[in-house]
Design a protein around this motif. Structure first.
Motif, PDB file in Angstrom:
ATOM      1  N   ALA A 201      52.231  12.786  -6.975  1.00  0.00           N
ATOM      2  CA  ALA A 201      52.529  12.459  -5.581  1.00  0.00           C
ATOM      3  C   ALA A 201      51.245  12.235  -4.782  1.00  0.00           C
ATOM      4  O   ALA A 201      51.217  11.442  -3.842  1.00  0.00           O
ATOM      5  CB  ALA A 201      53.354  13.579  -4.952  1.00  0.00           C
ATOM      6  N   GLY A 202      50.179  12.911  -5.181  1.00  0.00           N
ATOM      7  CA  GLY A 202      48.910  12.767  -4.483  1.00  0.00           C
ATOM      8  C   GLY A 202      48.362  11.353  -4.490  1.00  0.00           C
ATOM      9  O   GLY A 202      47.573  10.991  -3.601  1.00  0.00           O
ATOM     10  N   THR A 203      48.782  10.552  -5.460  1.00  0.00           N
ATOM     11  CA  THR A 203      48.291   9.165  -5.511  1.00  0.00           C
ATOM     12  C   THR A 203      48.859   8.326  -4.373  1.00  0.00           C
ATOM     13  O   THR A 203      48.357   7.232  -4.097  1.00  0.00           O
ATOM     14  CB  THR A 203      48.657   8.510  -6.851  1.00  0.00           C
ATOM     15  OG1 THR A 203      50.093   8.488  -7.004  1.00  0.00           O
ATOM     16  CG2 THR A 203      48.040   9.269  -8.029  1.00  0.00           C
ATOM     17  N   MET A 204      49.918   8.826  -3.722  1.00  0.00           N
ATOM     18  CA  MET A 204      50.542   8.091  -2.617  1.00  0.00           C
ATOM     19  C   MET A 204      49.842   8.301  -1.278  1.00  0.00           C
ATOM     20  O   MET A 204      50.020   7.504  -0.351  1.00  0.00           O
ATOM     21  CB  MET A 204      51.995   8.552  -2.425  1.00  0.00           C
ATOM     22  CG  MET A 204      52.993   8.033  -3.426  1.00  0.00           C
ATOM     23  SD  MET A 204      54.617   8.716  -3.000  1.00  0.00           S
ATOM     24  CE  MET A 204      54.837   8.131  -1.311  1.00  0.00           C
ATOM     25  N   VAL A 205      49.097   9.399  -1.174  1.00  0.00           N
ATOM     26  CA  VAL A 205      48.679   9.863   0.151  1.00  0.00           C
ATOM     27  C   VAL A 205      47.865   8.823   0.902  1.00  0.00           C
ATOM     28  O   VAL A 205      48.106   8.545   2.082  1.00  0.00           O
ATOM     29  CB  VAL A 205      47.912  11.194   0.032  1.00  0.00           C
ATOM     30  CG1 VAL A 205      47.273  11.570   1.364  1.00  0.00           C
ATOM     31  CG2 VAL A 205      48.851  12.301  -0.443  1.00  0.00           C
ATOM     32  N   ARG A 206      46.897   8.226   0.241  1.00  0.00           N
ATOM     33  CA  ARG A 206      46.054   7.234   0.917  1.00  0.00           C
ATOM     34  C   ARG A 206      46.894   6.085   1.466  1.00  0.00           C
ATOM     35  O   ARG A 206      46.727   5.653   2.614  1.00  0.00           O
ATOM     36  CB  ARG A 206      45.001   6.698  -0.048  1.00  0.00           C
ATOM     37  CG  ARG A 206      44.160   5.577   0.541  1.00  0.00           C
ATOM     38  CD  ARG A 206      43.302   4.927  -0.514  1.00  0.00           C
ATOM     39  NE  ARG A 206      42.680   3.708   0.010  1.00  0.00           N
ATOM     40  CZ  ARG A 206      42.130   2.768  -0.743  1.00  0.00           C
ATOM     41  NH1 ARG A 206      42.120   2.890  -2.054  1.00  0.00           N
ATOM     42  NH2 ARG A 206      41.594   1.695  -0.191  1.00  0.00           N
ATOM     43  N   PHE A 207      47.810   5.611   0.633  1.00  0.00           N
ATOM     44  CA  PHE A 207      48.606   4.440   1.015  1.00  0.00           C
ATOM     45  C   PHE A 207      49.643   4.798   2.081  1.00  0.00           C
ATOM     46  O   PHE A 207      49.917   4.011   3.002  1.00  0.00           O
ATOM     47  CB  PHE A 207      49.277   3.849  -0.220  1.00  0.00           C
ATOM     48  CG  PHE A 207      48.301   3.645  -1.357  1.00  0.00           C
ATOM     49  CD1 PHE A 207      47.165   2.859  -1.190  1.00  0.00           C
ATOM     50  CD2 PHE A 207      48.497   4.272  -2.583  1.00  0.00           C
ATOM     51  CE1 PHE A 207      46.264   2.681  -2.226  1.00  0.00           C
ATOM     52  CE2 PHE A 207      47.600   4.097  -3.617  1.00  0.00           C
ATOM     53  CZ  PHE A 207      46.480   3.305  -3.441  1.00  0.00           C
ATOM     54  N   ALA A 208      50.233   6.002   1.963  1.00  0.00           N
ATOM     55  CA  ALA A 208      51.196   6.446   2.974  1.00  0.00           C
ATOM     56  C   ALA A 208      50.508   6.602   4.329  1.00  0.00           C
ATOM     57  O   ALA A 208      51.083   6.275   5.374  1.00  0.00           O
ATOM     58  CB  ALA A 208      51.836   7.760   2.545  1.00  0.00           C
ATOM     59  N   GLY A 209      49.278   7.095   4.316  1.00  0.00           N
ATOM     60  CA  GLY A 209      48.534   7.235   5.561  1.00  0.00           C
ATOM     61  C   GLY A 209      48.299   5.892   6.237  1.00  0.00           C
ATOM     62  O   GLY A 209      48.453   5.756   7.463  1.00  0.00           O
ATOM     63  N   LYS A 210      47.928   4.889   5.433  1.00  0.00           N
ATOM     64  CA  LYS A 210      47.734   3.541   5.982  1.00  0.00           C
ATOM     65  C   LYS A 210      49.040   2.996   6.552  1.00  0.00           C
ATOM     66  O   LYS A 210      49.063   2.324   7.591  1.00  0.00           O
ATOM     67  CB  LYS A 210      47.214   2.599   4.893  1.00  0.00           C
ATOM     68  CG  LYS A 210      45.772   2.840   4.476  1.00  0.00           C
ATOM     69  CD  LYS A 210      44.817   2.289   5.528  1.00  0.00           C
ATOM     70  CE  LYS A 210      43.383   2.339   5.033  1.00  0.00           C
ATOM     71  NZ  LYS A 210      42.433   1.792   6.029  1.00  0.00           N
ATOM     72  N   TRP A 211      50.131   3.284   5.869  1.00  0.00           N
ATOM     73  CA  TRP A 211      51.451   2.825   6.307  1.00  0.00           C
ATOM     74  C   TRP A 211      51.815   3.460   7.647  1.00  0.00           C
ATOM     75  O   TRP A 211      52.312   2.794   8.565  1.00  0.00           O
ATOM     76  CB  TRP A 211      52.475   3.172   5.233  1.00  0.00           C
ATOM     77  CG  TRP A 211      53.840   2.573   5.396  1.00  0.00           C
ATOM     78  CD1 TRP A 211      55.009   3.232   5.548  1.00  0.00           C
ATOM     79  CD2 TRP A 211      54.180   1.181   5.388  1.00  0.00           C
ATOM     80  NE1 TRP A 211      56.061   2.356   5.632  1.00  0.00           N
ATOM     81  CE2 TRP A 211      55.580   1.081   5.531  1.00  0.00           C
ATOM     82  CE3 TRP A 211      53.437   0.015   5.258  1.00  0.00           C
ATOM     83  CZ2 TRP A 211      56.251  -0.133   5.572  1.00  0.00           C
ATOM     84  CZ3 TRP A 211      54.110  -1.198   5.297  1.00  0.00           C
ATOM     85  CH2 TRP A 211      55.497  -1.256   5.457  1.00  0.00           C
ATOM     86  N   LEU A 212      51.536   4.752   7.784  1.00  0.00           N
ATOM     87  CA  LEU A 212      51.815   5.431   9.042  1.00  0.00           C
ATOM     88  C   LEU A 212      50.928   4.898  10.165  1.00  0.00           C
ATOM     89  O   LEU A 212      51.367   4.794  11.319  1.00  0.00           O
ATOM     90  CB  LEU A 212      51.626   6.944   8.883  1.00  0.00           C
ATOM     91  CG  LEU A 212      52.674   7.648   8.007  1.00  0.00           C
ATOM     92  CD1 LEU A 212      52.269   9.092   7.763  1.00  0.00           C
ATOM     93  CD2 LEU A 212      54.058   7.576   8.635  1.00  0.00           C
ATOM     94  N   ASP A 213      49.698   4.548   9.838  1.00  0.00           N
ATOM     95  CA  ASP A 213      48.814   3.927  10.839  1.00  0.00           C
ATOM     96  C   ASP A 213      49.401   2.602  11.324  1.00  0.00           C
ATOM     97  O   ASP A 213      49.339   2.282  12.514  1.00  0.00           O
ATOM     98  CB  ASP A 213      47.424   3.679  10.246  1.00  0.00           C
ATOM     99  CG  ASP A 213      46.625   4.960  10.073  1.00  0.00           C
ATOM    100  OD1 ASP A 213      46.983   5.980  10.690  1.00  0.00           O
ATOM    101  OD2 ASP A 213      45.636   4.930   9.298  1.00  0.00           O
TER     102      ASP A 213
END
Length: 296
Positions: A201-213
């Motif tokens: 799941a940790g591999t998602m964090v960077r991309f999820a953060g960009k998505w939330l931005d």
């Protein structure tokens, strides 16, 4: 730091958030009195310089500014009932969850006991209390806010008074808070889908953060559309989301993830399309969410 010229403060309720509030006041040099139903929770704060009041009446009487951090408005009134007489002439500020109706009821209750009332909300986690960018907003008696603004800013540098109506902080607390659970469940569903492929799941964090931005950047656009009622400039249309529902379901089947929580959202999108908003911006869902005014 000497606290001789700093406002004495009482903090009622020493859960994780209440403890963080008390620590911020202590660290800023405010004489701080604390009380909790479970007295043992006060010990670490006493070690830092707080005074532990054994009775809630004593705690309220100790300071002109009383800040409560209990679960709900009802819990706050229940905890303070034995100290109701001591509230007379004091400023009561609540930092808890609860409905606008609960805030209005507590405002009336406080006024009935001679207290000036300010309802508030901390829009961050306990570890962020005291930071320059931590948001707290308040509503209610403006004289309380004006008199104690410097003291309240100890809890967070982004401190706002929303207006004189006591229920505004609760209204915004619940309205903004409505974003949290759907966003988190979306992340949790995505995490389960990624893990189904043997990935972390940790591999998602960077991309999820960009998505939330990206989502954050769209909020002013959507707010303008909603306020104007003009949904015709559709960068992302209702129909686009409607078509995407099938892919959500396909991915759920492929990864063996329960995505039943999405069904009401998909239904909302379909109802918007059926209501003639298919080619409109996805923000037109607001029109479907509104219920007709009931006849009096």
């Amino acid at each position: 730091m000497a606290g001789d010229n700093r406002t004495p403060v009482t903090v009622i309720g020493l859960g994780s958030m209440g403890r963080a509030l008390a620590e911020a006041f202590i660290d800023a040099g405010h004489p701080t009195t604390v009380w909790n139903r479970t007295p043992g929770k006060a010990a670490p704060l006493v070690a830092r310089g707080a005074v532990h009041a054994e009775a809630v009446e004593t705690a309220v009487a100790a300071s002109p500014l009383v800040i409560t951090c209990l679960t709900t408005f009802e819990d706050t009134r229940r905890a303070l009932e034995p100290a109701a007489v001591a509230l007379n002439g004091r400023a009561l500020t609540t930092l808890n969850s609860g409905s606008p109706a609960g805030a209005r009821e507590t405002d009336a209750w406080a006024a009935g006991h001679g207290a000036r009332f300010l309802a508030g909300a901390v829009k961050n986690v306990p570890s962020a209390v005291g930071a320059a960018d931590t948001l707290l907003y308040y509503s209610g008696d403006k004289t309380v806010f004006d008199e104690y603004e410097t003291t309240l800013r100890v809890l967070g540098g982004d401190t706002v008074h929303l207006g004189g109506e006591a229920d505004l902080a609760a209204l915004y607390e619940m309205s903004v808070g409505a974003i949290l659970l759907p966003a988190l469940v979306g992340f949790f569903q995505g995490a389960a889908a990624v893990q189904a492929r043997g990935l972390e799941a940790g591999t998602m964090v960077r991309f999820a953060g960009k998505w939330l931005d990206m989502i954050k950047s769209l909020l002013p656009v959507y707010a303008k559309e909603i306020d104007s009622g003009d949904y015709t400039d559709a960068a992302s249309s209702v129909n686009l989301f409607l078509e995407g529902a099938a892919y959500d379901e396909e991915l759920a089947r492929e990864t063996n993830v329960d995505a039943a929580w999405l069904a009401p959202l998909h239904d909302l999108v379909k109802r918007a399309a059926d209501a003639g908003h298919g080619d409109h911006s996805i923000s037109a869902l607001t029109e479907v969410l509104r219920k007709p005014a009931q006849a009096v």
